[in-house]
Each structure stands twice: as C-alpha cells, then as structure tokens.
Design a protein around this motif. Structure first.
Motif, PDB file in Angstrom:
ATOM      1  N   ALA A  47      55.889 -15.030 174.473  1.00 11.39           N
ATOM      2  CA  ALA A  47      56.952 -14.134 174.046  1.00 11.39           C
ATOM      3  C   ALA A  47      56.382 -13.431 172.864  1.00 11.39           C
ATOM      4  N   GLN A  48      55.657 -13.674 171.856  1.00 13.23           N
ATOM      5  CA  GLN A  48      54.907 -13.039 170.825  1.00 13.23           C
ATOM      6  C   GLN A  48      54.335 -11.823 171.436  1.00 13.23           C
ATOM      7  N   LEU A  49      53.383 -12.088 172.424  1.00 17.68           N
ATOM      8  CA  LEU A  49      52.691 -10.980 173.117  1.00 17.68           C
ATOM      9  C   LEU A  49      53.673  -9.875 173.752  1.00 17.68           C
ATOM     10  N   SER A  50      54.541 -10.278 174.134  1.00 17.00           N
ATOM     11  CA  SER A  50      55.628  -9.657 175.253  1.00 17.00           C
ATOM     12  C   SER A  50      55.958  -8.183 173.955  1.00 17.00           C
ATOM     13  N   ALA A  51      56.455  -8.823 172.942  1.00 17.39           N
ATOM     14  CA  ALA A  51      56.941  -7.893 171.785  1.00 17.39           C
ATOM     15  C   ALA A  51      55.832  -7.060 171.328  1.00 17.39           C
ATOM     16  N   SER A  52      54.745  -7.424 171.072  1.00 15.13           N
ATOM     17  CA  SER A  52      53.833  -6.346 170.371  1.00 15.13           C
ATOM     18  C   SER A  52      53.186  -5.571 171.948  1.00 15.13           C
ATOM     19  N   LEU A  53      53.310  -6.228 172.923  1.00 14.05           N
ATOM     20  CA  LEU A  53      52.773  -5.287 174.055  1.00 14.05           C
ATOM     21  C   LEU A  53      53.864  -4.237 174.534  1.00 14.05           C
ATOM     22  N   ALA A  54      55.339  -4.566 174.474  1.00  9.75           N
ATOM     23  CA  ALA A  54      56.318  -3.310 174.424  1.00  9.75           C
ATOM     24  C   ALA A  54      56.012  -2.401 173.575  1.00  9.75           C
ATOM     25  N   ARG A  59      54.180   3.138 172.773  1.00 10.81           N
ATOM     26  CA  ARG A  59      53.421   4.211 172.144  1.00 10.81           C
ATOM     27  C   ARG A  59      52.472   4.914 173.186  1.00 10.81           C
ATOM     28  N   LEU A  60      51.796   4.304 174.298  1.00  8.94           N
ATOM     29  CA  LEU A  60      50.961   4.924 175.077  1.00  8.94           C
ATOM     30  C   LEU A  60      51.934   5.760 176.221  1.00  8.94           C
ATOM     31  N   ARG A  61      52.887   5.281 176.556  1.00 13.72           N
ATOM     32  CA  ARG A  61      53.864   5.588 177.784  1.00 13.72           C
ATOM     33  C   ARG A  61      54.637   6.704 177.240  1.00 13.72           C
ATOM     34  N   PRO A  82      45.946  11.514 179.645  1.00 11.34           N
ATOM     35  CA  PRO A  82      45.301  10.338 179.976  1.00 11.34           C
ATOM     36  C   PRO A  82      46.259   9.027 179.815  1.00 11.34           C
ATOM     37  N   ARG A  83      46.516   8.689 178.498  1.00 10.28           N
ATOM     38  CA  ARG A  83      47.501   7.159 178.454  1.00 10.28           C
ATOM     39  C   ARG A  83      48.668   7.090 179.207  1.00 10.28           C
ATOM     40  N   ARG A  84      49.019   8.194 179.948  1.00 12.17           N
ATOM     41  CA  ARG A  84      50.414   8.020 180.408  1.00 12.17           C
ATOM     42  C   ARG A  84      50.063   7.390 181.851  1.00 12.17           C
ATOM     43  N   ARG A  85      48.702   7.458 182.044  1.00 11.92           N
ATOM     44  CA  ARG A  85      48.425   6.730 183.462  1.00 11.92           C
ATOM     45  C   ARG A  85      48.148   5.299 183.551  1.00 11.92           C
ATOM     46  N   GLU A 159      46.886   2.157 168.897  1.00 16.44           N
ATOM     47  CA  GLU A 159      47.268   3.490 169.278  1.00 16.44           C
ATOM     48  C   GLU A 159      46.680   3.915 170.495  1.00 16.44           C
ATOM     49  N   GLY A 160      45.751   3.018 171.160  1.00 16.43           N
ATOM     50  CA  GLY A 160      45.272   3.692 172.459  1.00 16.43           C
ATOM     51  C   GLY A 160      44.296   4.860 172.385  1.00 16.43           C
ATOM     52  N   LEU A 161      43.565   4.843 171.188  1.00 13.50           N
ATOM     53  CA  LEU A 161      42.623   6.005 170.913  1.00 13.50           C
ATOM     54  C   LEU A 161      41.583   5.939 171.846  1.00 13.50           C
ATOM     55  N   GLU A 162      41.061   4.551 172.229  1.00 13.26           N
ATOM     56  CA  GLU A 162      39.858   4.449 172.990  1.00 13.26           C
ATOM     57  C   GLU A 162      40.285   4.298 174.459  1.00 13.26           C
ATOM     58  N   PHE A 163      41.424   4.609 175.132  1.00 18.45           N
ATOM     59  CA  PHE A 163      41.917   4.447 176.392  1.00 18.45           C
ATOM     60  C   PHE A 163      40.766   5.257 177.120  1.00 18.45           C
TER      61      PHE A 163
END
Length: 321
Positions: A47-54, A59-61, A82-85, A159-163
């Motif tokens: 449940a905690q991960l789902s919140a942070s993952l959302a 942010r990425l999508r 790229p991060r939209r993929r 922030e997904g900068l290393e995607f």
C-alpha cells in the motif's frame, strides 16, 4: 514487440476502473520499458509503495500531456519524450477478488485481470519473486531484465532522470574510496585489472555471519596463492556501529557505510533486494565456490563477481533476464 508482450501478459489487461486494454496497443503507443509490480492488497508495504509509485508514475507519464518543446515548428512531428514510454502492470497475489478490485481501483497503471491466476503464477516463478512488494523493469521489445530492483529506482531517481535505468559499468558504479577495517582507504581505481567479489551482507543476519567466517578462510587461501583477487563488502547493516563491528571481522575492503548512494547503486546493479539471497553469481574461483556451497542451511547473503577492466559487469541477475 507486441508478440513478446502478448506471450508474457496475454491478450488483455485491465485498468483500475475495470476497462479492458488490448496488450498489442502498448506497442502502438511506443512503450519501450515495462514495469512489473508484484504485490498484494493485504500488504501494508505494498500500500505504501502504491502511493509513492503513483506519484513517480505521474511525474514520468505526466510529461505526455505537454505539447512540442520550444523550437518545434508548427508542422513538425513531436518526438515522444522517452520517459512517456514506460508502462507498469500490477501482478497480484490476492486470493479475494473484492479485495483485489478495491486495491487496483486507484492505480493509474494497468493490471493483469484477476482471473489470470495461472499467468500470474508463471510470472512470479519466471522472475523468481520471493518478497513483496517487488518491482522489476523489462525491455518491452526483447524482454530482457533492465533492472531487478525498481524500488531503489523510485527512491534514488524520483524524477526519472536516469530513465531507462539500465546497468552501468561496474568501474563507474564502484568509483570512489574504499576502506580497510584499520581505517586506511584506497581508491577503487587501484583494483583495475583485478577479479572483484562484491559481498552483500549484514551483521543482523545469522546466515550472513556464518558465511562470512567461511569466506574469510577462502579469501585468505586465494590471497596466499597470489591471485589478483579482492572482495568489497556492501553493508545492509542498520547502523554505522553495527557496520563497524561486523567489518572488523573482515580482511577485505568495504564501501563506506556513509556512502549510502553508492551502496544503493551497487544493490541496483546486481538486483539485490535484501541481504539474504541465495548466491547465484558465477565465480572464477572454484575453491571459493566449493566453500560457499557448504553453507546450505537457510537463505544466505549474495556474492557476485566482476572483472574490473571489462566495460560491463558480470551479473547473473541481469544475464538471467
């Protein structure tokens, strides 16, 4: 790409609202990275991960809603950011459909349908999932495992900068000072050309301490034989005091406990999801491997090897993908 995805996920996925989505449409959307999120509605950590993952996913999508960047001409086709993929698929172990429905309702990503129990089990077995929550990233075209510990990706790169988070050369990840237990330090570059064992372990773990005693004897025999070999300890201890106590028993090197970022990057590189994992890495030293195999009661720490001179690390977790 859709062929691999359909083989892996089946023909249909569902949204949190229960709408069906054709798997082949992921290819049409240009999805290049697939995240598989293994979890269960009854797990508080999930449940905690789902919140942070959302938040991470948003942010990425969320960039997908942005228009063409500055300088794009009116008639120019916008190049996909790229991060939209990235797409994520939830793979549940829930046994109650109502609980599953309540859990996935607010997920902004996709999920395997509840009825696909056999396919879920195949995925858990295929990727050797032993604890939840787990998040792994796959190349959506080839199916190769890009990163086995996505939880660290969320923490280290929010922030997904290393995607897309592919493995980096070992020499780059390990770069920096290493410690001896007498307080002396040396640069990792001094190990260039050496075989290096990376030892993921923790003092609080009884099997770890058992293996350490065996590994010390093996290490000394290898060094006495004049082999160009070194071990680097990557601690999962819960305090610096515990790290120092444990490290005092070790004749090899360690990443400084205070260098949490480098320890985390090494865990990501080798897919380590905890201090207690069965050693799977190939080792160049038969004597060491034979001794490690003697410690066969319960889970044991992870030991892997790399050659500090090759452009890429030897990583069984990555190669297995």
């Amino acid at each position: 790409m859709s062929g691999f995805l359909e083989e892996l996920l089946g023909e249909k996925l569902v949204t949190g609202g229960g709408e069906e989505v054709d798997v082949h449409s992921l290819g049409a959307r240009g999805i290049s990275l697939l995240g598989l999120y293994f979890g269960c509605s009854l797990s508080a950590p999930c449940a905690q991960l789902s919140a942070s993952l959302a938040a991470f996913y948003g942010r990425l999508r969320g960039d997908a809603a942005a228009g063409p960047g500055p300088g794009a001409g009116a008639g120019a086709a916008a190049e996909p950011e790229p991060r939209r993929r990235l797409e994520i698929v939830f793979v549940s172990s829930d046994q109650d459909q109502r609980q599953w429905q309540d859990f996935v309702r607010d997920m902004p990503w996709l999920a395997l349908p509840y009825k696909e129990k056999h396919r879920k089990l195949k995925l858990w077995n295929k990727y050797r999932i032993s604890n939840i929550p787990s998040l792994i990233f796959l190349d959506a075209t080839t199916g190769k495992v890009v990163c086995r510990n996505g939880l660290l990706v969320i923490r280290d790169d929010p922030e997904g900068l290393e995607f897309p988070w592919g493995p980096k050369p070992f020499r780059e990840v390990i770069a920096g000072p290493l410690l001896r237990n007498n307080g002396q330090s040396l640069e990792s570059s001094s190990l260039e050309g050496s075989h290096v064992g990376v030892y993921f372990s923790a003092h609080w773990c009884p099997p770890c301490r058992s293996l350490t005693r065996v590994l010390v004897e093996s290490y000394r025999k290898i060094k006495e034989a004049g082999q160009n070999f070194e071990i680097i300890f990557v601690s999962a201890d819960r305090s610096e005091e515990s790290f120092k106590q444990y490290f005092s028993e070790m004749p090899w090197l360690a990443v400084p406990y205070t260098d949490e970022a480098r320890r985390s990057r090494l865990n990501r590189l080798y897919g380590i999801q905890g201090a207690v994992r069965t050693p799977e890495a190939s080792t160049a030293w038969q004597e060491e491997q034979q001794l490690l195999q003697q410690v066969d009661q319960g889970p044991v720490p992870s030991v892997t090897t790399a050659w500090l001179g090759d452009p890429h690390p030897y990583c069984n977790h990555c190669l297995a993908g």
